[in-house]
Motif scaffolding. Structure first.
Motif, PDB file in Angstrom:
ATOM      1  N   ASP A 196     -11.327  -2.536  -2.756  1.00  0.00           N
ATOM      2  CA  ASP A 196     -10.840  -2.006  -4.036  1.00  0.00           C
ATOM      3  C   ASP A 196      -9.455  -1.395  -3.882  1.00  0.00           C
ATOM      4  O   ASP A 196      -8.601  -1.524  -4.768  1.00  0.00           O
ATOM      5  CB  ASP A 196     -11.830  -0.963  -4.569  1.00  0.00           C
ATOM      6  N   MET A 197      -9.192  -0.759  -2.751  1.00  0.00           N
ATOM      7  CA  MET A 197      -7.862  -0.211  -2.488  1.00  0.00           C
ATOM      8  C   MET A 197      -6.830  -1.325  -2.339  1.00  0.00           C
ATOM      9  O   MET A 197      -5.688  -1.205  -2.784  1.00  0.00           O
ATOM     10  CB  MET A 197      -7.885   0.648  -1.231  1.00  0.00           C
TER      11      MET A 197
ATOM     12  N   ILE B 295       1.363   2.866  -3.583  1.00  0.00           N
ATOM     13  CA  ILE B 295       0.224   3.255  -4.414  1.00  0.00           C
ATOM     14  C   ILE B 295       0.481   4.561  -5.151  1.00  0.00           C
ATOM     15  O   ILE B 295       0.202   4.682  -6.351  1.00  0.00           O
ATOM     16  CB  ILE B 295      -1.064   3.333  -3.563  1.00  0.00           C
TER      17      ILE B 295
ATOM     18  N   ALA C 216       0.821  -1.213   0.000  1.00  0.00           N
ATOM     19  CA  ALA C 216       0.000   0.000   0.000  1.00  0.00           C
ATOM     20  C   ALA C 216       0.857   1.265   0.000  1.00  0.00           C
ATOM     21  O   ALA C 216       0.422   2.319  -0.472  1.00  0.00           O
ATOM     22  CB  ALA C 216      -0.933  -0.003   1.210  1.00  0.00           C
TER      23      ALA C 216
ATOM     24  N   LYS D 294      -9.938  -5.131  -9.660  1.00  0.00           N
ATOM     25  CA  LYS D 294     -10.714  -4.048  -9.048  1.00  0.00           C
ATOM     26  C   LYS D 294     -12.101  -4.556  -8.667  1.00  0.00           C
ATOM     27  O   LYS D 294     -12.579  -5.559  -9.191  1.00  0.00           O
ATOM     28  CB  LYS D 294     -10.857  -2.878 -10.018  1.00  0.00           C
TER      29      LYS D 294
END
Length: 363
Positions: free
Chosen positions: A316-317, A138, A135, A327
């Protein structure tokens, strides 16, 4: 009167808005601590300790029952439990002697380790550094795109499904997370789909892993002749189930013929281009007039306020960080996929779970 109104005494509307905006950012900045606290109580099996006694326990009673704890620190655990009580993961009440007694709530029953219907393994997976650290990349893939790899690849030098073969601990957590969510979702599918399986004589579970989800369906509908279809090395380790044949193959090449195709949490891992290939192969595998594809996946409603709306956006993240093109899709996204792959109509059935059932029909 809202709790914060007195704090705004003497403030202008502009000053009040500024302070509220600051509070919101502080809250989002620190919300990861809730998940960290939850992970710690799962690892310590706090809910299981309370459940084993069948009644609320004091902090000292809980500490006495923590396994492999040579010198447990009750004061540190008390701070974690304070968070958990505020988030309603545990309840707190005062005993006659003035001790705080911690009990289970409707939420903590879902983090029991010693039960079939639990989300504890999935939470441990989501909080594992290998799963969580991508993460932080991103913003980098937003700048550069994913032509040089996903956020997961930039973080670890391998894609997610490669990583499961390289790190045994991550592979174990990944498999346990998938198994626990499969149980939860399969129960909701069987309950919520009602007569959807009744007319099906043959069913192929595409990407069915070792057959856990399919076995639940066949157990509920024993008339179905089922095929569990996944990569050869996956089905090679699958246990035997009555009514199920394990078949190895590649869904991007071809899919075994059947009355219906079943896919649970498969398409959200793949780009639109990949999904088109999969769905076209599904269409070839089912009868033109009577066949259907049963997709168990989330239908994202970004402007909605339903039970699982925020969870869907969060997933979704995660997919953004882990997958190239994967997604969570809105109804319009699903509609486009079906149009591209020759499915004339579709039907969305909400169930009591994060995903919905999406039926797609050739005619």
């Amino acid at each position: 009167m809202t709790p914060h109104l007195l704090e705004f005494k003497g403030m202008s509307k502009e000053e009040e808005d500024s302070l509220l905006g600051q509070v919101e950012i502080w809250r989002y900045m620190t919300c990861f601590t809730d998940s960290v606290a939850l992970k710690s109580v799962i690892e310590l099996r706090i809910a299981d300790i309370i459940d084993r006694y069948g009644k609320p326990l004091s902090l000292s009673q809980i500490v006495e029952n923590i396994d492999d704890a040579p010198s447990p620190d009750a004061s540190l655990l008390q701070r974690v439990m304070r968070v958990m009580v505020r988030r309603k993961i545990f309840s707190a009440e005062q005993s006659e002697t003035g001790e705080t007694l911690y009990g289970l709530t409707r939420a903590s029953k879902w983090i029991l380790r010693d039960t079939k219907m639990t989300l504890a393994p999935m939470l441990l997976l989501e909080n594992h550094p290998i799963h969580l650290n991508p993460a932080h990349y991103i913003s980098e893939i937003i700048r550069e795109g994913t032509k040089n790899g996903t956020a997961f690849f930039k973080c670890h030098g391998h894609e997610q499904f490669e990583m499961t073969g390289l790190d045994p601990e991550y592979n174990r957590l990944f498999n346990e997370g998938m198994v626990c969510t499969a149980r939860v979702v399969s129960k909701a599918v069987i309950t919520g789909y009602k007569d959807g399986f009744n007319q099906i004589k043959s069913l192929v579970d595409v990407g069915g892993g070792i057959g856990g989800s399919l076995s639940e369906i066949v157990r509920a509908y024993p008339h179905i002749n089922a095929i569990n279809f996944d990569l050869p090395h996956v089905v090679a380790t699958a246990p035997k189930y009555d009514g199920i044949t394990h078949v190895g193959g590649d869904m991007f090449v071809s899919i075994p013929d059947a009355d219906a195709i079943y896919m649970k949490w498969i398409l959200h891992d793949w780009s639109d281009e990949h999904c088109v290939k999969i769905l076209k192969n599904c269409r070839k595998a089912i009868p033109e007039k009577t066949g259907k594809v049963i997709i168990v996946d989330h239908v994202l409603r970004p402007e909605g306020n339903e039970l699982f709306t925020d969870v869907g956006i969060a997933f979704d993240m995660m997919l953004l960080a882990h997958n190239a093109g994967g997604k969570e899709r809105t109804e319009e996204n699903w509609k486009w996929l079906f149009k591209e792959t020759g499915f004339a109509r579709y039907n969305i059935i909400k169930i009591n779970a994060l995903p919905s059932i999406i039926e797609a029909f050739p005619i």
